[in-house]
Design a protein around this motif. Structure first.
Motif, PDB file in Angstrom:
ATOM      1  N   GLN A  82      33.785  34.505  40.156  1.00 45.54           N
ATOM      2  CA  GLN A  82      34.386  35.301  39.076  1.00 45.54           C
ATOM      3  C   GLN A  82      34.328  34.538  37.757  1.00 45.54           C
ATOM      4  O   GLN A  82      34.033  35.118  36.713  1.00 45.54           O
ATOM      5  N   LEU A  83      34.629  33.250  37.810  1.00 45.97           N
ATOM      6  CA  LEU A  83      34.586  32.446  36.592  1.00 45.97           C
ATOM      7  C   LEU A  83      33.165  32.306  36.051  1.00 45.97           C
ATOM      8  O   LEU A  83      32.960  32.276  34.840  1.00 45.97           O
ATOM      9  N   LEU A  84      32.191  32.243  36.943  1.00 53.06           N
ATOM     10  CA  LEU A  84      30.798  32.135  36.512  1.00 53.06           C
ATOM     11  C   LEU A  84      30.240  33.445  35.967  1.00 53.06           C
ATOM     12  O   LEU A  84      29.467  33.457  35.023  1.00 53.06           O
ATOM     13  N   ARG A 125      45.771  41.754  31.123  1.00 54.97           N
ATOM     14  CA  ARG A 125      45.754  42.422  29.810  1.00 54.97           C
ATOM     15  C   ARG A 125      44.662  41.860  28.921  1.00 54.97           C
ATOM     16  O   ARG A 125      44.017  42.587  28.183  1.00 54.97           O
ATOM     17  N   ARG A 126      44.460  40.566  28.991  1.00 59.60           N
ATOM     18  CA  ARG A 126      43.396  39.959  28.180  1.00 59.60           C
ATOM     19  C   ARG A 126      42.032  40.411  28.669  1.00 59.60           C
ATOM     20  O   ARG A 126      41.109  40.603  27.883  1.00 59.60           O
ATOM     21  N   GLN A 144      38.451  31.365  32.511  1.00 59.13           N
ATOM     22  CA  GLN A 144      39.689  31.300  33.279  1.00 59.13           C
ATOM     23  C   GLN A 144      40.880  31.869  32.521  1.00 59.13           C
ATOM     24  O   GLN A 144      41.678  32.620  33.091  1.00 59.13           O
ATOM     25  N   LYS A 145      41.032  31.544  31.236  1.00 58.00           N
ATOM     26  CA  LYS A 145      42.208  32.009  30.489  1.00 58.00           C
ATOM     27  C   LYS A 145      42.236  33.538  30.395  1.00 58.00           C
ATOM     28  O   LYS A 145      43.298  34.125  30.292  1.00 58.00           O
ATOM     29  N   ILE A 146      41.084  34.170  30.451  1.00 52.91           N
ATOM     30  CA  ILE A 146      41.032  35.634  30.417  1.00 52.91           C
ATOM     31  C   ILE A 146      41.178  36.195  31.820  1.00 52.91           C
ATOM     32  O   ILE A 146      41.890  37.176  32.030  1.00 52.91           O
TER      33      ILE A 146
END
Length: 147
Positions: free
Chosen positions: A60-62, A74-75, A67-69
């Motif tokens: 998912q991160l790739l 909501r972000r 990560q912060k989103i």
């Protein structure tokens, strides 16, 4: 403001195939995130034998977002809204959806960026993009709460 991609074709493509290609709209956010997560899951399942230490979260991160989103729904919804509206830094990004004619359901997305094309500056500066993402994400959530 209309984006350059909005001027290229009508809302629905002509043809008689099973799928039709349409422009995405902000209301497509939930389905977009579902398909994006399915895409990461597919990568995880297909590559698990080759990369057993790479988790679904890693995929998912790739493939999806930072990560912060990813950690703040909501972000993530807001980020989609910023991309659809062509706000900076997404002015050159175009997102189309493939829709099954029979079910009228989005089954996939096509994302591309035009290199060398510079869209007019957005009223939202990149320094306020995170705040805009949060605000549009909250609006998207409020719009779907009544369903």
């Amino acid at each position: 403001r209309p984006r350059a991609s909005a001027q290229l074709s009508p809302s629905k493509a002509a043809g008689s195939g099973r799928f039709v290609v349409e422009r995405v709209v902000c209301e497509d956010a939930e389905r977009f995130l579902e398909l994006q997560d399915a895409w990461a899951l597919c990568h995880h399942e297909l590559a698990s034998q080759v990369y057993p230490k790479v988790s679904l979260r890693d995929w998912q991160l790739l493939l999806c977002c930072p990560q912060k989103i990813l950690e703040a729904p909501r972000r993530r919804l807001g980020l989609f809204g910023c991309m659809v509206r062509g706000e900076e830094p997404y002015g050159n990004l175009t997102i189309l959806k493939a829709v099954d004619r029979h079910s009228d359901r989005a089954v996939g997305y096509i994302m591309y960026q035009l290199l060398g094309f510079h869209s007019p500056p957005s009223p939202t500066s990149s320094s306020t993009a995170a705040a805009a993402a949060d605000a549009s994400g909250a609006a998207a959530i409020e719009a779907t709460d009544g369903e």
